[in-house]
Motif scaffolding. Structure first.
Motif, PDB file in Angstrom:
ATOM      1  N   TYR A 100     -20.143  -7.458   7.207  1.00 44.00           N
ATOM      2  CA  TYR A 100     -20.937  -5.986   7.223  1.00 44.00           C
ATOM      3  C   TYR A 100     -19.949  -4.683   7.295  1.00 44.00           C
ATOM      4  CZ  TYR A 100     -23.960  -9.517   9.458  1.00 44.00           C
ATOM      5  OH  TYR A 100     -25.114 -10.478   9.630  1.00 44.00           O
ATOM      6  N   TYR A 101     -18.653  -4.995   7.009  1.00 42.37           N
ATOM      7  CA  TYR A 101     -17.757  -3.900   7.174  1.00 42.37           C
ATOM      8  C   TYR A 101     -17.896  -3.033   6.151  1.00 42.37           C
ATOM      9  CZ  TYR A 101     -14.540  -6.157   3.750  1.00 42.37           C
ATOM     10  OH  TYR A 101     -13.907  -6.752   2.453  1.00 42.37           O
ATOM     11  N   HIS A 102     -17.606  -1.640   6.358  1.00 41.44           N
ATOM     12  CA  HIS A 102     -17.377  -0.696   5.191  1.00 41.44           C
ATOM     13  C   HIS A 102     -15.760  -0.049   5.461  1.00 41.44           C
ATOM     14  CE1 HIS A 102     -21.714   0.079   3.681  1.00 41.44           C
ATOM     15  NE2 HIS A 102     -21.770  -0.847   4.427  1.00 41.44           N
ATOM     16  N   VAL A 103     -15.139   0.399   4.578  1.00 38.98           N
ATOM     17  CA  VAL A 103     -14.082   0.953   4.707  1.00 38.98           C
ATOM     18  C   VAL A 103     -14.157   2.336   3.816  1.00 38.98           C
ATOM     19  CG1 VAL A 103     -11.418   0.997   3.964  1.00 38.98           C
ATOM     20  CG2 VAL A 103     -12.635  -1.128   4.494  1.00 38.98           C
ATOM     21  N   TYR A 104     -13.769   3.395   4.549  1.00 36.89           N
ATOM     22  CA  TYR A 104     -13.928   4.839   3.966  1.00 36.89           C
ATOM     23  C   TYR A 104     -12.527   5.307   4.044  1.00 36.89           C
ATOM     24  CZ  TYR A 104     -18.972   4.429   5.187  1.00 36.89           C
ATOM     25  OH  TYR A 104     -20.248   3.989   5.169  1.00 36.89           O
ATOM     26  N   LYS A 105     -11.928   5.548   2.805  1.00 31.24           N
ATOM     27  CA  LYS A 105     -10.573   6.032   2.725  1.00 31.24           C
ATOM     28  C   LYS A 105     -10.670   7.483   2.568  1.00 31.24           C
ATOM     29  CE  LYS A 105      -8.618   2.049   0.401  1.00 31.24           C
ATOM     30  NZ  LYS A 105      -9.621   1.482  -0.453  1.00 31.24           N
ATOM     31  N   ASN A 106      -9.688   8.388   3.081  1.00 31.06           N
ATOM     32  CA  ASN A 106      -9.833   9.853   3.215  1.00 31.06           C
ATOM     33  C   ASN A 106     -10.897  10.331   3.822  1.00 31.06           C
ATOM     34  OD1 ASN A 106      -6.997  10.558   2.245  1.00 31.06           O
ATOM     35  ND2 ASN A 106      -7.899   9.774   0.216  1.00 31.06           N
ATOM     36  N   TYR A 107     -11.403   9.235   4.840  1.00 32.26           N
ATOM     37  CA  TYR A 107     -12.786  10.179   5.519  1.00 32.26           C
ATOM     38  C   TYR A 107     -12.558  10.018   7.031  1.00 32.26           C
ATOM     39  CZ  TYR A 107     -17.866  10.554   6.496  1.00 32.26           C
ATOM     40  OH  TYR A 107     -19.045  11.025   7.119  1.00 32.26           O
TER      41      TYR A 107
END
Length: 272
Positions: A100-107
């Protein structure tokens, strides 16, 4: 298509150098297949998922395509007044990965990383500085999806990673929390072969996809989320009992509800 993507990237980079007011929306989408082990006790029993990396001008988002599709269908059903059984029937044929994970870079800002995940009925979110691996660039090369790629090695988040990146797409990004190379990462595998991401498609989006967090999350630390996920895998009964709206739990075969927890990021030892 390859030439179109490269030219489009160069155009966007030039525009972005003159203005920082461009919307945070994805213009390139990278699709990876992922082989991963659910349990360290059965490393050869691999499971599979399809992951998506949406890349914008300022930030990016990485997530499971399957689980994202299931969540979208559920949200649509509930928005129309449907119930859980109706939603379940519509997603019954979609293979599950339970990632279920989401990874947001520069956020939410430059230099920060936001990680979201779900544990049982609750959704959690933590933020941390965007850490980049210290890569050792090697001369070995191979082609992936028609792009010339170069090999790189790094120890990162408790695992040793081998990555293949292409400078033909000069975007310093990749699957999961991996980034920091002078080109897009198209293949990455850890030394134990527990996690392997390999690119199966790159496309320029005809319609941009917004990169933002719409759902409500419980803010927590990385250590708190790790503890909740570990407890869920290793002691499902205790996890269920910890939920405020559940008063009693009876399992027919409690031994089948427990397994040794494995995480892509190996936590640092707790300081005493």
């Amino acid at each position: 298509m390859k030439r179109t993507i490269i030219l489009f990237f160069l155009l966007v980079s030039e525009l972005n150098s003159f203005s920082q007011n461009l919307s945070d929306s994805a213009y390139i989408q990278v699709t990876y297949k992922e082989d991963f082990a659910r349990s360290p006790d059965s490393p050869k029993k691999m499971e599979f998922d399809e992951m998506v990396l949406n890349i914008g001008n300022l930030c990016s988002e990485f997530y499971s395509k399957r689980e994202n599709q299931i969540q979208h269908i559920r949200d649509s059903v509930f928005a129309l007044g449907g119930d859980i059984s109706q939603a379940a029937s519509l997603v019954a044929d979609i293979p599950r990965s339970y990632q279920y994970y989401h990874v947001y870079k520069n956020y939410p800002s430059e230099g920060m990383l936001t990680y979201t995940d779900k544990v049982l009925f609750d959704s959690y979110r933590y933020e941390e500085p965007l850490e980049k691996p210290l890569w050792n660039l090697l001369s070995e090369r191979k082609d992936i999806q028609g792009y010339s790629c170069q090999k790189a090695l790094a120890a990162f988040k408790g695992r040793k990673w081998t990555a293949w990146y292409t400078t033909e797409i000069p975007i310093s990004d990749g699957p999961w929390k991996l980034s920091g190379l002078p080109g897009l990462i198209l293949d990455a595998v850890d030394s134990d072969s527990l996690y392997h991401f390999y690119c199966v498609g790159i496309r320029q989006l005809k319609e941009s996809i917004p990169i933002n967090i719409k759902r409500k999350f419980i803010k927590c630390s990385k250590q708190e989320l790790y503890g909740k996920r570990k407890q869920l895998d290793e002691d499902l009964v205790a996890s269920l009992k910890s939920m405020p709206h559940i008063t009693n739990v009876i399992m027919k075969d409690p031994e089948k509800t427990t397994k040794k927890y494995i995480d892509m990021e190996v936590p640092e030892p707790t300081k005493k």
